[in-house]
Design a protein around this motif. Structure first.
Motif, PDB file in Angstrom:
ATOM      1  N   GLN A  67       0.835  -1.201   0.000  1.00 41.76           N
ATOM      2  CA  GLN A  67       0.000   0.000   0.000  1.00 41.76           C
ATOM      3  C   GLN A  67       0.873   1.255   0.000  1.00 41.76           C
ATOM      4  O   GLN A  67       1.781   1.394   0.806  1.00 41.76           O
ATOM      5  N   GLY A  68       0.628   2.151  -0.940  1.00 37.39           N
ATOM      6  CA  GLY A  68       1.336   3.424  -0.988  1.00 37.39           C
ATOM      7  C   GLY A  68       2.725   3.367  -1.594  1.00 37.39           C
ATOM      8  O   GLY A  68       3.438   4.360  -1.591  1.00 37.39           O
ATOM      9  N   ALA A  69       3.116   2.201  -2.126  1.00 39.18           N
ATOM     10  CA  ALA A  69       4.475   2.056  -2.668  1.00 39.18           C
ATOM     11  C   ALA A  69       4.463   2.001  -4.188  1.00 39.18           C
ATOM     12  O   ALA A  69       3.575   1.399  -4.787  1.00 39.18           O
ATOM     13  N   LEU A  70       5.451   2.646  -4.784  1.00 42.75           N
ATOM     14  CA  LEU A  70       5.688   2.496  -6.214  1.00 42.75           C
ATOM     15  C   LEU A  70       6.759   1.432  -6.443  1.00 42.75           C
ATOM     16  O   LEU A  70       6.714   0.687  -7.405  1.00 42.75           O
ATOM     17  N   LEU A  71       7.732   1.351  -5.526  1.00 43.14           N
ATOM     18  CA  LEU A  71       8.806   0.357  -5.630  1.00 43.14           C
ATOM     19  C   LEU A  71       9.237  -0.066  -4.231  1.00 43.14           C
ATOM     20  O   LEU A  71       9.608   0.770  -3.414  1.00 43.14           O
ATOM     21  N   ALA A  72       9.187  -1.381  -3.980  1.00 47.37           N
ATOM     22  CA  ALA A  72       9.510  -1.881  -2.639  1.00 47.37           C
ATOM     23  C   ALA A  72      10.622  -2.916  -2.630  1.00 47.37           C
ATOM     24  O   ALA A  72      11.068  -3.320  -1.566  1.00 47.37           O
ATOM     25  N   GLN A  73      11.094  -3.343  -3.815  1.00 48.64           N
ATOM     26  CA  GLN A  73      12.105  -4.393  -3.832  1.00 48.64           C
ATOM     27  C   GLN A  73      12.970  -4.299  -5.080  1.00 48.64           C
ATOM     28  O   GLN A  73      12.467  -4.138  -6.189  1.00 48.64           O
ATOM     29  N   ILE A  74      14.288  -4.392  -4.870  1.00 46.71           N
ATOM     30  CA  ILE A  74      15.242  -4.415  -5.981  1.00 46.71           C
ATOM     31  C   ILE A  74      16.360  -5.401  -5.650  1.00 46.71           C
ATOM     32  O   ILE A  74      16.516  -5.821  -4.501  1.00 46.71           O
ATOM     33  N   GLY A 120      14.700  11.675  -6.529  1.00 48.27           N
ATOM     34  CA  GLY A 120      14.749  11.416  -5.092  1.00 48.27           C
ATOM     35  C   GLY A 120      15.878  10.470  -4.757  1.00 48.27           C
ATOM     36  O   GLY A 120      16.462   9.832  -5.640  1.00 48.27           O
ATOM     37  N   ILE A 121      16.201  10.395  -3.456  1.00 45.17           N
ATOM     38  CA  ILE A 121      17.269   9.523  -2.960  1.00 45.17           C
ATOM     39  C   ILE A 121      16.813   8.913  -1.644  1.00 45.17           C
ATOM     40  O   ILE A 121      16.228   9.602  -0.800  1.00 45.17           O
ATOM     41  N   THR A 122      17.089   7.637  -1.463  1.00 48.02           N
ATOM     42  CA  THR A 122      16.740   6.974  -0.208  1.00 48.02           C
ATOM     43  C   THR A 122      17.774   7.314   0.868  1.00 48.02           C
ATOM     44  O   THR A 122      18.880   7.771   0.551  1.00 48.02           O
ATOM     45  N   VAL A 136      22.704  -8.643  -3.851  1.00 44.11           N
ATOM     46  CA  VAL A 136      21.913  -8.645  -2.621  1.00 44.11           C
ATOM     47  C   VAL A 136      20.543  -8.070  -2.955  1.00 44.11           C
ATOM     48  O   VAL A 136      20.406  -7.192  -3.808  1.00 44.11           O
ATOM     49  N   ASN A 137      19.546  -8.604  -2.292  1.00 44.51           N
ATOM     50  CA  ASN A 137      18.180  -8.152  -2.464  1.00 44.51           C
ATOM     51  C   ASN A 137      17.873  -7.107  -1.396  1.00 44.51           C
ATOM     52  O   ASN A 137      18.227  -7.287  -0.234  1.00 44.51           O
ATOM     53  N   ILE A 138      17.252  -5.993  -1.783  1.00 46.25           N
ATOM     54  CA  ILE A 138      16.826  -4.959  -0.831  1.00 46.25           C
ATOM     55  C   ILE A 138      15.313  -4.876  -0.913  1.00 46.25           C
ATOM     56  O   ILE A 138      14.755  -4.678  -2.000  1.00 46.25           O
ATOM     57  N   SER A 139      14.632  -5.035   0.220  1.00 43.37           N
ATOM     58  CA  SER A 139      13.180  -5.158   0.181  1.00 43.37           C
ATOM     59  C   SER A 139      12.531  -4.737   1.489  1.00 43.37           C
ATOM     60  O   SER A 139      13.144  -4.800   2.555  1.00 43.37           O
ATOM     61  N   LEU A 159      11.190   1.900  -1.296  1.00 40.93           N
ATOM     62  CA  LEU A 159      12.276   2.672  -1.907  1.00 40.93           C
ATOM     63  C   LEU A 159      11.728   3.912  -2.614  1.00 40.93           C
ATOM     64  O   LEU A 159      12.371   4.957  -2.641  1.00 40.93           O
ATOM     65  N   ILE A 160      10.541   3.806  -3.199  1.00 37.58           N
ATOM     66  CA  ILE A 160       9.840   4.956  -3.782  1.00 37.58           C
ATOM     67  C   ILE A 160       8.373   4.828  -3.404  1.00 37.58           C
ATOM     68  O   ILE A 160       7.770   3.768  -3.601  1.00 37.58           O
TER      69      ILE A 160
END
Length: 201
Positions: A67-74, A120-122, A136-139, A159-160
């Motif tokens: 919910q509310g995320a455009l990108l949550a995992q890379i 933007g930047i995290t 590595v997976n970031i999620s 992340l976004i």
């Protein structure tokens, strides 16, 4: 099976394999609000041979976003000889055609001057010790797509978020224009205490 049927079957297999491999590098965030002719895609800045950035975003995860995320995992990959301790993820939004061209061009360089619609930047994300050619997976937790055999670093926030791209939308729902979000590594903290910063303009 005759020769023509065999050739057709082989051609279809190669075509499907190529389409699948291409989709790993350019995947649309499926939960992003969209109306016909207006969409937002998320693509990684990734060059398999390396040499552009010491660490690159290898894969944008498929699957529904929280919910509310455009990108949550890379998934990211290191090309650096120095071990990596932490990274920041950067992102730029372009007109759709421009963003795709930049993601595929050598080191993100295109002949034309392009406008960055939004960026933007995290915050800094600790990744342990990431060695050369490791991934590595970031999620967010839980991962949208489980990645067996791959170490996962969990983050508290997507992340976004959709709020971060709200200015690109009309009436809070539909996007004004087709857009492409190019996701890349904007900062690297190495284990030896040195840093690297990079941009995709």
């Amino acid at each position: 099976m005759n020769k023509n049927t065999s050739r057709i079957a082989l051609a279809l297999t190669l075509l499907l394999t190529l389409a699948f491999q291409t989709s790993l590098g350019q995947q649309v965030a499926p939960e992003a609000p969209r109306v016909p002719g207006r969409s937002i895609a998320v693509v990684p800045y990734y060059h398999p041979s390396g040499g552009c950035h010491p660490v690159e975003v290898k894969v944008i995860a498929l699957g529904g976003q929280p919910q509310g995320a455009l990108l949550a995992q890379i998934t990211i990959e290191s090309f650096s000889a120095k071990p990596v301790r932490a990274v920041k993820i950067g992102w730029n939004v372009y007109r759709s055609d421009v963003g795709v061209r930049k993601s595929l061009s050598p080191c993100g360089v295109t002949a034309e001057a392009v406008e960055v619609l939004l960026s933007g930047i995290t915050p800094l994300i600790e990744v342990g010790e990431l060695l050369k050619r490791e991934t590595v997976n970031i999620s967010t937790n839980p991962p949208r797509i489980p990645m067996p055999g791959l170490r996962t670093v969990f983050v508290d926030q997507p992340l976004i978020t959709l709020d971060e791209v709200r200015s690109l939308r009309e009436d809070g729902k539909a996007f004004k224009d087709d857009c492409t979000v190019l996701v890349y590594i904007s900062e690297i903290d190495f284990s030896d205490g040195t840093q690297w910063e990079g941009k995709v303009k």
